[in-house]
Write a protein that holds these residues in place. Structure first.
Motif, short mmCIF file in Angstrom:
data_model
loop_
_atom_site.label_atom_id
_atom_site.label_comp_id
_atom_site.label_asym_id
_atom_site.label_seq_id
_atom_site.Cartn_x
_atom_site.Cartn_y
_atom_site.Cartn_z
N GLN A 205 9.93 -38.08 20.81
CA GLN A 205 8.71 -37.64 20.66
C GLN A 205 8.21 -36.76 22.03
O GLN A 205 7.59 -35.65 22.01
CB GLN A 205 7.52 -38.68 20.57
CG GLN A 205 8.01 -39.09 19.05
CD GLN A 205 6.60 -40.50 18.85
OE1 GLN A 205 6.23 -41.16 19.74
NE2 GLN A 205 6.64 -40.87 17.68
N ARG A 206 8.73 -37.26 23.22
CA ARG A 206 8.50 -36.69 24.60
C ARG A 206 9.06 -35.27 24.57
O ARG A 206 8.56 -34.50 25.14
CB ARG A 206 8.81 -37.38 25.55
CG ARG A 206 8.89 -36.97 27.06
CD ARG A 206 7.12 -36.80 27.36
NE ARG A 206 6.48 -37.97 27.18
CZ ARG A 206 6.37 -39.00 28.29
NH1 ARG A 206 6.82 -38.43 29.46
NH2 ARG A 206 5.56 -40.08 28.04
N ARG B 187 9.47 -33.37 21.82
CA ARG B 187 8.85 -32.40 21.14
C ARG B 187 7.61 -31.96 21.61
O ARG B 187 7.09 -30.97 21.66
CB ARG B 187 8.30 -33.38 19.74
CG ARG B 187 7.43 -32.63 19.01
CD ARG B 187 6.73 -33.55 17.82
NE ARG B 187 6.14 -34.40 18.71
CZ ARG B 187 5.39 -35.36 18.00
NH1 ARG B 187 5.35 -36.03 16.77
NH2 ARG B 187 4.61 -36.21 18.84
N ASP B 188 6.95 -32.97 22.59
CA ASP B 188 5.54 -32.54 23.45
C ASP B 188 5.94 -31.73 24.64
O ASP B 188 5.47 -30.71 24.65
CB ASP B 188 5.13 -34.05 23.88
CG ASP B 188 4.60 -34.85 22.86
OD1 ASP B 188 4.57 -34.27 21.47
OD2 ASP B 188 4.33 -35.95 23.09
#
Length: 269
Positions: free
Chosen positions: A40-41, A43-44
């Motif tokens: 997720q990091r 992706r961000d």
């Protein structure tokens, strides 16, 4: 990427790890790298609309090096993702380490405060002029024990506070990912050769199986398939005539006619 030792950022730590502990630690760090938090990091950090392709970490058996690989149809994006996973892993690990140290500091401060309260209570008891000599000796002994415990907690607290200020990157990027010159899959030549080889093997096995299971009598030697050793009286050749008439009416020169004559003679004999 080089995964740093767990104690590399601790000034006061002098413990060493065995080989099995080091392997287990590397395996745990790979699990963090491949986990959803790091994904997720990434992706961000890259501003992606969806989660990026999964990363795969492979450890070495002789050192703390971990090889990171990402599969994507776009070679440029695959290289960028591999590098981004290392950066995201460092960010997530730093945040986790700082959070763990903060909880440890908070707990130590609570222990020190509780001990200080007990020390203050003993000081009030010692200030009482009516305390007996025996009670005073016990109180002073108890106070020295509490002060000693408080000093131990205070040293540990100082260590944790220094460690929190020296948290570094858990992983060092040794060699950035490069854009591959060509796809590693599909491989038409290798796949075709492998398919041809497998097809030939399966075809040979099928032919062998068919031959072993075929019980039809086609030549005199096939009589052994039905377990008989009786002699062959005649072997009538196949004929293309489909009229259904008698073979003896097709002419004296017909091979089948001669065979039937030989069969008749053998039976009469």
């Amino acid at each position: 990427a080089l995964v740093r030792s767990a104690s590399s950022g601790a000034v006061f730590s002098g413990s060493s790890q065995s080989s099995s502990d080091a392997r287990r630690r590397i395996a745990n760090e790979i699990s963090v790298l491949e986990g959803v938090d790091v994904r997720q990091r990434v992706r961000d950090d890259l501003g992606l609309w969806s989660l990026p392709p999964r990363v795969t970490g492979t450890s070495s058996t002789t050192d703390d090096l971990v090889t990171i690989s990402v599969v994507d149809p776009d070679p440029d994006l695959a290289a960028e993702l591999a590098n981004a996973y290392v950066a995201a892993y460092n960010e997530v690990k730093r945040e986790q380490t700082v959070a763990d140290l903060a909880r440890a500091v908070e707990e130590l401060q609570g222990q020190i405060s509780r001990l200080q309260g007990d020390i203050d209570a003993i000081d009030d008891q010692l200030d009482n002029s009516g305390i007996t000599a025996q009670d005073r000796d016990l109180a002073e002994t108890k106070r020295r024990e509490l002060v000693s415990q408080q000093a131990v907690f205070q040293r540990t607290l100082d260590q944790r506070q220094v460690d929190a200020n020296l948290v570094n990157s858990p992983a060092q990027l040794i060699e950035p990912a490069s854009v591959p010159a060509g796809p590693f899959q599909p491989t038409p030549l290798r796949t075709g050769a492998l398919g041809l080889f497998v097809g030939l093997v399966l075809g040979a096995l099928a032919a062998l199986l068919r031959d072993r299971l075929d019980q039809a009598i086609k030549v005199p030697g096939d009589m052994a398939k039905v377990g008989t050793t009786l002699p062959t009286l005649a072997e009538v050749p196949p004929t293309p005539d489909t009229s259904g008439g008698l073979a003896s009416l097709r002419g004296d020169n017909d091979p089948a006619v001669e065979t039937y004559r030989s069969l008749r003679t053998n039976m009469q004999f």
